[in-house]
Design a protein around this motif. Sequence first.
Motif, PDB file in Angstrom:
ATOM      1  N   THR A  17       0.836  -1.208   0.000  1.00 45.41           N
ATOM      2  CA  THR A  17       0.000   0.000   0.000  1.00 45.41           C
ATOM      3  C   THR A  17       0.867   1.252   0.000  1.00 45.41           C
ATOM      4  O   THR A  17       0.568   2.225  -0.702  1.00 45.41           O
ATOM      5  N   GLY A  21       0.907   3.684  -3.035  1.00 42.84           N
ATOM      6  CA  GLY A  21       0.521   5.026  -2.614  1.00 42.84           C
ATOM      7  C   GLY A  21       1.576   6.066  -2.926  1.00 42.84           C
ATOM      8  O   GLY A  21       1.254   7.200  -3.315  1.00 42.84           O
ATOM      9  N   VAL A  24       1.206   6.980  -6.453  1.00 45.54           N
ATOM     10  CA  VAL A  24       0.089   7.919  -6.605  1.00 45.54           C
ATOM     11  C   VAL A  24       0.517   9.315  -6.158  1.00 45.54           C
ATOM     12  O   VAL A  24       0.255  10.309  -6.845  1.00 45.54           O
ATOM     13  N   ASP A  47      -5.424   6.304 -11.384  1.00 42.91           N
ATOM     14  CA  ASP A  47      -6.285   5.313 -10.709  1.00 42.91           C
ATOM     15  C   ASP A  47      -6.111   3.936 -11.340  1.00 42.91           C
ATOM     16  O   ASP A  47      -5.948   2.927 -10.636  1.00 42.91           O
ATOM     17  N   ALA A  50      -2.639   2.443 -10.715  1.00 40.86           N
ATOM     18  CA  ALA A  50      -2.489   2.061  -9.309  1.00 40.86           C
ATOM     19  C   ALA A  50      -3.267   0.780  -9.018  1.00 40.86           C
ATOM     20  O   ALA A  50      -2.789  -0.098  -8.295  1.00 40.86           O
ATOM     21  N   PRO A  87      -8.078   2.324  -5.319  1.00 35.67           N
ATOM     22  CA  PRO A  87      -6.715   2.830  -5.518  1.00 35.67           C
ATOM     23  C   PRO A  87      -6.553   4.303  -5.162  1.00 35.67           C
ATOM     24  O   PRO A  87      -5.500   4.714  -4.666  1.00 35.67           O
ATOM     25  N   ILE A  88      -7.608   5.096  -5.409  1.00 38.62           N
ATOM     26  CA  ILE A  88      -7.616   6.495  -4.964  1.00 38.62           C
ATOM     27  C   ILE A  88      -9.022   6.804  -4.466  1.00 38.62           C
ATOM     28  O   ILE A  88      -9.944   6.999  -5.260  1.00 38.62           O
ATOM     29  N   CYS A 103      -5.297   5.906  -0.461  1.00 39.52           N
ATOM     30  CA  CYS A 103      -5.302   4.611  -1.150  1.00 39.52           C
ATOM     31  C   CYS A 103      -5.691   3.567  -0.116  1.00 39.52           C
ATOM     32  O   CYS A 103      -5.125   3.550   0.978  1.00 39.52           O
TER      33      CYS A 103
END
Length: 255
Positions: A17, A21, A24, A47, A50, A87-88, A103
Amino acid sequence: MIPQNLAEITHQVKLLTQEVGDFVGSSWRNEMQIIEKDIADYQSNIDIEAEKRFAAGLKIILPEADVQGEEIFIDNPSNKLKFVIDPIDGTRFFVSNAPSFCCQVALVYEEEPIISTIYLPVSKQLFSSYQGGGSFLDGKKLEISHQTELERTIVLAEWGNVEKNQFKWELISTLADRCKRLYCGTGGIVPFVATRTYDAYVRIHNHYKIYDLAPRILIWKEAGAKVEMFDVGDTQVMIAANPILFEKIKQILTQ
């Protein structure tokens, strides 16, 4: 069946994560492709990428679990064990250069979350929990607010799309009249109900997406909250709070 090594799986999911993250976060405020899926509902190419990275990593961590996300559909609906990915969460904030996004991932068994991670890429804060193991923010154990007096209560509220807006507003107004303060918010601020930033969370929404709610629910429950979803008329309501405050808020919204 539920895996026996939840603590080890949680550790691996936390690392993944953070990794996804940080991807992102490094893409935030950079040029991206944006799709408006619905009114105020956005998706970006970040998105999608990810989600692909999450899916690939989670399949390595726990191959027997299916993976479900916004764009990924599970291959075997009969499998009781699956990862759910957002994901977002808060893509509107992400594409608008606002930092209130996160995330999040949960491992669920029979639709109940048993592992959860939520990562805020801008502040690099990581929430994590597993069933029976407590909730943590950057390694510090969390405990839900002990506030039980409504007139001193700070509520975080969230409600959804425009249908039945008047009824939803009436419910929120009724609660706002009884508590100290009521804030409206979504995305990356929602997990902070577990840190006592807010005393309670109330969600009024008719559309339930498991990847939106499962990660939050486990974080709150393992911090000591009572979390329940119920109907008020034909509208769904969810409350997260300590058990005493939960019952007081529920009574207001259902009377």
